[in-house]
Design a protein around this motif. Sequence first.
Motif, PDB file in Angstrom:
ATOM      1  N   LEU A  85      60.902   7.452  42.740  1.00 64.16           N
ATOM      2  CA  LEU A  85      60.375   8.322  41.791  1.00 64.16           C
ATOM      3  C   LEU A  85      60.046   9.681  42.529  1.00 64.16           C
ATOM      4  O   LEU A  85      59.328   9.867  43.585  1.00 64.16           O
ATOM      5  CB  LEU A  85      58.818   7.829  41.253  1.00 64.16           C
ATOM      6  CG  LEU A  85      58.426   8.494  40.988  1.00 64.16           C
ATOM      7  CD1 LEU A  85      58.999   8.374  38.692  1.00 64.16           C
ATOM      8  CD2 LEU A  85      57.359   7.736  40.178  1.00 64.16           C
ATOM      9  N   PHE A  86      60.193  10.477  42.080  1.00 65.49           N
ATOM     10  CA  PHE A  86      59.874  12.267  42.587  1.00 65.49           C
ATOM     11  C   PHE A  86      59.043  12.878  41.938  1.00 65.49           C
ATOM     12  O   PHE A  86      59.483  12.428  40.295  1.00 65.49           O
ATOM     13  CB  PHE A  86      61.669  13.091  42.655  1.00 65.49           C
ATOM     14  CG  PHE A  86      62.925  12.804  43.980  1.00 65.49           C
ATOM     15  CD1 PHE A  86      62.119  12.757  45.217  1.00 65.49           C
ATOM     16  CD2 PHE A  86      63.656  11.353  43.276  1.00 65.49           C
ATOM     17  CE1 PHE A  86      63.794  12.733  46.120  1.00 65.49           C
ATOM     18  CE2 PHE A  86      64.064  10.734  44.510  1.00 65.49           C
ATOM     19  CZ  PHE A  86      64.639  10.835  45.399  1.00 65.49           C
ATOM     20  N   SER A  87      58.610  13.191  41.647  1.00 66.61           N
ATOM     21  CA  SER A  87      57.516  14.845  41.266  1.00 66.61           C
ATOM     22  C   SER A  87      57.541  15.890  42.494  1.00 66.61           C
ATOM     23  O   SER A  87      57.017  15.823  43.877  1.00 66.61           O
ATOM     24  CB  SER A  87      56.256  14.209  40.564  1.00 66.61           C
ATOM     25  OG  SER A  87      55.923  14.938  40.542  1.00 66.61           O
ATOM     26  N   GLN A  88      57.414  17.428  41.612  1.00 62.30           N
ATOM     27  CA  GLN A  88      57.035  18.584  42.757  1.00 62.30           C
ATOM     28  C   GLN A  88      55.354  18.570  42.467  1.00 62.30           C
ATOM     29  O   GLN A  88      55.340  19.570  42.805  1.00 62.30           O
ATOM     30  CB  GLN A  88      57.941  19.201  42.118  1.00 62.30           C
ATOM     31  CG  GLN A  88      57.464  20.187  40.994  1.00 62.30           C
ATOM     32  CD  GLN A  88      57.753  20.753  39.850  1.00 62.30           C
ATOM     33  OE1 GLN A  88      59.144  20.446  39.232  1.00 62.30           O
ATOM     34  NE2 GLN A  88      57.479  22.253  40.468  1.00 62.30           N
ATOM     35  N   PHE A  89      55.319  17.560  41.605  1.00 64.33           N
ATOM     36  CA  PHE A  89      53.778  17.763  41.922  1.00 64.33           C
ATOM     37  C   PHE A  89      52.784  16.403  42.414  1.00 64.33           C
ATOM     38  O   PHE A  89      52.366  15.522  41.698  1.00 64.33           O
ATOM     39  CB  PHE A  89      53.254  17.915  40.169  1.00 64.33           C
ATOM     40  CG  PHE A  89      53.602  19.050  39.310  1.00 64.33           C
ATOM     41  CD1 PHE A  89      53.252  20.795  40.108  1.00 64.33           C
ATOM     42  CD2 PHE A  89      54.187  19.035  38.359  1.00 64.33           C
ATOM     43  CE1 PHE A  89      54.024  21.561  39.118  1.00 64.33           C
ATOM     44  CE2 PHE A  89      54.976  19.657  37.444  1.00 64.33           C
ATOM     45  CZ  PHE A  89      54.993  21.061  38.297  1.00 64.33           C
TER      46      PHE A  89
END
Length: 82
Positions: free
Chosen positions: A45-49
């Motif tokens: 899972l990726f998130s820029q935040f």
Amino acid sequence: RQVCCDLRLVNMPLTAKALRSGSGKLISLMEMLEELLGEGRRILLFSQFTSMLTLIEEELKKRKIAYALLTGQTRDRRTPVK
């Protein structure tokens, strides 16, 4: 863009109703994760935040779902990847 993820990510007062209802995206994410994990899948899972990752991490802990976290602050990246 943060508002679209979760209202708690922006610095503004929230109503009690907004806090109770939670984030639609976070709720959907947790439903998807539980379903995929139930199928024996592994998830990346990726998130820029990073603040969103913190909210996700809280939910994972509540549900006792094991996870590894990598951020820009992670020094030893090999251990969590293993």
